[in-house]
Motif scaffolding. Structure first.
Motif, PDB file in Angstrom:
ATOM      1  N   ARG A   1      44.840 -28.448  17.058  1.00 14.82           N
ATOM      2  CA  ARG A   1      45.200 -29.345  18.033  1.00 14.82           C
ATOM      3  C   ARG A   1      44.492 -30.714  17.826  1.00 14.82           C
ATOM      4  O   ARG A   1      45.124 -31.601  18.127  1.00 14.82           O
ATOM      5  N   THR A   2      43.160 -30.776  17.032  1.00 18.19           N
ATOM      6  CA  THR A   2      42.709 -32.157  16.665  1.00 18.19           C
ATOM      7  C   THR A   2      44.059 -32.460  15.590  1.00 18.19           C
ATOM      8  O   THR A   2      44.245 -33.799  15.453  1.00 18.19           O
ATOM      9  N   ASP A   3      44.612 -31.954  14.545  1.00 17.52           N
ATOM     10  CA  ASP A   3      45.568 -32.389  13.855  1.00 17.52           C
ATOM     11  C   ASP A   3      46.658 -33.015  14.575  1.00 17.52           C
ATOM     12  O   ASP A   3      47.230 -34.168  14.456  1.00 17.52           O
ATOM     13  N   ILE A   4      47.048 -32.481  15.833  1.00 21.90           N
ATOM     14  CA  ILE A   4      48.074 -33.139  16.596  1.00 21.90           C
ATOM     15  C   ILE A   4      47.625 -34.246  17.181  1.00 21.90           C
ATOM     16  O   ILE A   4      48.445 -35.061  17.224  1.00 21.90           O
ATOM     17  N   ALA A   5      46.472 -34.213  17.821  1.00 20.27           N
ATOM     18  CA  ALA A   5      45.923 -35.903  18.021  1.00 20.27           C
ATOM     19  C   ALA A   5      45.842 -36.697  17.451  1.00 20.27           C
ATOM     20  O   ALA A   5      46.312 -37.690  17.739  1.00 20.27           O
ATOM     21  N   LEU A   6      45.262 -36.337  15.967  1.00 18.36           N
ATOM     22  CA  LEU A   6      45.351 -37.334  14.879  1.00 18.36           C
ATOM     23  C   LEU A   6      46.691 -38.001  14.567  1.00 18.36           C
ATOM     24  O   LEU A   6      46.933 -39.182  14.610  1.00 18.36           O
ATOM     25  N   ALA A   7      47.639 -37.001  14.512  1.00 20.57           N
ATOM     26  CA  ALA A   7      49.074 -37.312  14.274  1.00 20.57           C
ATOM     27  C   ALA A   7      49.571 -38.044  15.203  1.00 20.57           C
ATOM     28  O   ALA A   7      50.289 -39.446  14.891  1.00 20.57           O
ATOM     29  N   GLN A   8      49.262 -37.904  16.463  1.00 20.46           N
ATOM     30  CA  GLN A   8      49.985 -38.742  17.765  1.00 20.46           C
ATOM     31  C   GLN A   8      49.486 -40.286  17.647  1.00 20.46           C
ATOM     32  O   GLN A   8      50.120 -41.129  17.844  1.00 20.46           O
ATOM     33  N   ARG A   9      48.024 -40.304  17.395  1.00 22.89           N
ATOM     34  CA  ARG A   9      47.547 -41.602  17.376  1.00 22.89           C
ATOM     35  C   ARG A   9      47.860 -42.457  16.149  1.00 22.89           C
ATOM     36  O   ARG A   9      48.272 -43.673  16.347  1.00 22.89           O
ATOM     37  N   ALA A  10      48.139 -41.869  15.100  1.00 19.67           N
ATOM     38  CA  ALA A  10      48.819 -42.685  13.795  1.00 19.67           C
ATOM     39  C   ALA A  10      49.980 -43.025  14.128  1.00 19.67           C
ATOM     40  O   ALA A  10      50.799 -44.281  13.738  1.00 19.67           O
ATOM     41  N   LEU A  11      50.859 -41.824  14.560  1.00 22.42           N
ATOM     42  CA  LEU A  11      52.401 -42.390  14.943  1.00 22.42           C
ATOM     43  C   LEU A  11      52.505 -43.332  15.918  1.00 22.42           C
ATOM     44  O   LEU A  11      53.574 -43.966  15.980  1.00 22.42           O
ATOM     45  N   ALA A  12      51.539 -43.696  16.824  1.00 22.91           N
ATOM     46  CA  ALA A  12      51.702 -44.729  17.667  1.00 22.91           C
ATOM     47  C   ALA A  12      51.364 -46.243  17.102  1.00 22.91           C
ATOM     48  O   ALA A  12      51.632 -46.985  17.421  1.00 22.91           O
ATOM     49  N   LEU A  13      50.904 -46.046  15.872  1.00 19.65           N
ATOM     50  CA  LEU A  13      50.783 -47.542  15.049  1.00 19.65           C
ATOM     51  C   LEU A  13      51.890 -48.140  14.764  1.00 19.65           C
ATOM     52  O   LEU A  13      52.937 -47.417  14.221  1.00 19.65           O
ATOM     53  N   PRO A  14      52.009 -49.202  14.841  1.00 20.39           N
ATOM     54  CA  PRO A  14      53.219 -49.973  14.483  1.00 20.39           C
ATOM     55  C   PRO A  14      53.902 -49.691  12.957  1.00 20.39           C
ATOM     56  O   PRO A  14      55.078 -49.408  12.790  1.00 20.39           O
ATOM     57  N   GLY A  15      53.085 -49.611  12.026  1.00 20.77           N
ATOM     58  CA  GLY A  15      53.489 -49.215  10.677  1.00 20.77           C
ATOM     59  C   GLY A  15      54.005 -47.710  10.702  1.00 20.77           C
ATOM     60  O   GLY A  15      54.971 -47.600   9.842  1.00 20.77           O
ATOM     61  N   TYR A  16      53.813 -46.662  11.636  1.00 17.23           N
ATOM     62  CA  TYR A  16      54.438 -45.590  11.674  1.00 17.23           C
ATOM     63  C   TYR A  16      55.415 -45.607  12.506  1.00 17.23           C
ATOM     64  O   TYR A  16      56.583 -44.951  12.345  1.00 17.23           O
ATOM     65  N   ALA A  17      55.316 -46.205  13.567  1.00 21.27           N
ATOM     66  CA  ALA A  17      56.274 -45.943  14.662  1.00 21.27           C
ATOM     67  C   ALA A  17      57.716 -46.669  14.239  1.00 21.27           C
ATOM     68  O   ALA A  17      58.799 -45.898  14.518  1.00 21.27           O
ATOM     69  N   GLN A  18      57.588 -47.553  13.303  1.00 22.41           N
ATOM     70  CA  GLN A  18      58.939 -48.054  12.899  1.00 22.41           C
ATOM     71  C   GLN A  18      59.397 -47.269  11.826  1.00 22.41           C
ATOM     72  O   GLN A  18      60.737 -47.406  11.564  1.00 22.41           O
ATOM     73  N   GLN A  19      59.072 -45.991  11.679  1.00 24.02           N
ATOM     74  CA  GLN A  19      59.559 -45.247  10.689  1.00 24.02           C
ATOM     75  C   GLN A  19      60.380 -44.127  11.501  1.00 24.02           C
ATOM     76  O   GLN A  19      60.735 -43.029  10.917  1.00 24.02           O
ATOM     77  N   SER A  20      60.470 -44.168  12.763  1.00 22.53           N
ATOM     78  CA  SER A  20      60.939 -42.931  13.626  1.00 22.53           C
ATOM     79  C   SER A  20      62.397 -43.272  13.498  1.00 22.53           C
ATOM     80  O   SER A  20      63.320 -42.261  13.814  1.00 22.53           O
ATOM     81  N   ASP A  21      63.159 -44.021  13.206  1.00 20.51           N
ATOM     82  CA  ASP A  21      64.501 -44.369  12.997  1.00 20.51           C
ATOM     83  C   ASP A  21      65.038 -43.977  11.631  1.00 20.51           C
ATOM     84  O   ASP A  21      65.171 -44.746  10.686  1.00 20.51           O
ATOM     85  N   PHE A  22      65.593 -42.608  11.450  1.00 27.09           N
ATOM     86  CA  PHE A  22      65.901 -42.185  10.269  1.00 27.09           C
ATOM     87  C   PHE A  22      67.290 -41.151  10.323  1.00 27.09           C
ATOM     88  O   PHE A  22      67.513 -40.706  11.306  1.00 27.09           O
TER      89      PHE A  22
END
Length: 189
Positions: free
Chosen positions: A168-189
Motif C-alpha cells: 500500500r505504501t508502494d502504491i502511494a509512493l508511485a502515485q505521488r511520483a507519477l503525478a510529477l510532470p517529469g513522469y506524467a509526460q511519460q504516460s503517452d506510449f
C-alpha cells in the motif's frame, strides 16, 4: 521514507523509461487478490525485452495499458478456456472481452520483479498491480507497460499484514511520483 526506499528523482533516469511490447496476461498463483486484496496481472518474463533481465529484484512504478485479444463479446464461459491453479481454484480466460472503456486507458502501475521470498517462489516473476478498480478479470488480455522508476528492493516479511502495508505504501509512493510532470509526460506510449 522507509529504510529500504530509494529516493525517487523528479523525472526518469537511466535505465528508465523501459517500455515493453504488449505481453500476455497469464494466471499467477492467485495470491494477489485472494490473499492480499491487491490483484496483480502476471506476465511471462520471456516476453519482456532483454533490458528487464538486468533489473534488480524489487518494486518499480510506471504506466500500463491493457488491450483485449479477442472481439468475442460472447459471455458464454464455454467458449473460453479455463486453467486450474495448484490450489484447486480455476482461472477463466476471457481475453479481456469484458474490459470497459475506462479499463483501457493508460493507468498507473506498481510492479514487482522478483522471487517473492514471503512465498518462497522458485522462479522470478513479473507481477503488475494496475492502480484501478476492474469489474472483471482479464486473463488472456494483453498489457503493455512503461517502467519509469524504482521504489525499493525485494524484501522478505514476517507477516502477511506487513507485506500488505508495504504494498500500500508502494502504491502511494508511485502515485505521488507519477503525478510529477517529469513522469506524467511519460504516460503517452
Amino acid at each position: 521514507m522507509r529504510p529500504s526506499d530509494v529516493p525517487i528523482p523528479s523525472s526518469p533516469t537511466a535505465p528508465f523509461p523501459l517500455t515493453t511490447p504488449f505481453c500476455d496476461v497469464v494466471a499467477g498463483f492467485g495470491r494477489g487478490s485472494a490473499q492480499l486484496g491487491i490483484p496483480t496481472a502476471n506476465v511471462p518474463a520471456e516476453q519482456l525485452p532483454e533490458d528487464f533481465d538486468s533489473l534488480a529484484l524489487g518494486v518499480y512504478f510506471g504506466f500500463a495499458r491493457l488491450q483485449p485479444t479477442s472481439n468475442d463479446e460472447d459471455d458464454d464461459h464455454h467458449h473460453h478456456p479455463h486453467q486450474a491453479r495448484p490450489d484447486g481454484s480455476h482461472v477463466h480466460f476471457n481475453n479481456g472481452s469484458r474490459l470497459a472503456t475506462e479499463d483501457l486507458q493508460t493507468l498507473p502501475v506498481v510492479l514487482s520483479v522478483g522471487m517473492n521470498p514471503f512465498y518462497h517462489n522458485q522462479t522470478k516473476t513479473v507481477e503488475l498491480h494496475l492502480v484501478h478498480t476492474f469489474a472483471h478479470d482479464f486473463y488472456g488480455a494483453q498489457v503493455k507497460f512503461r517502467v519509469l522508476g524504482y521504489i525499493r528492493p525485494e524484501l522478505d516479511y514476517t507477516s502477511r499484514d506487513a507485506l500488505i502495508a508495504d504494498i500500500r505504501t508502494d502504491i502511494a509512493l508511485a502515485q505521488r511520483a507519477l503525478a510529477l510532470p517529469g513522469y506524467a509526460q511519460q504516460s503517452d506510449f
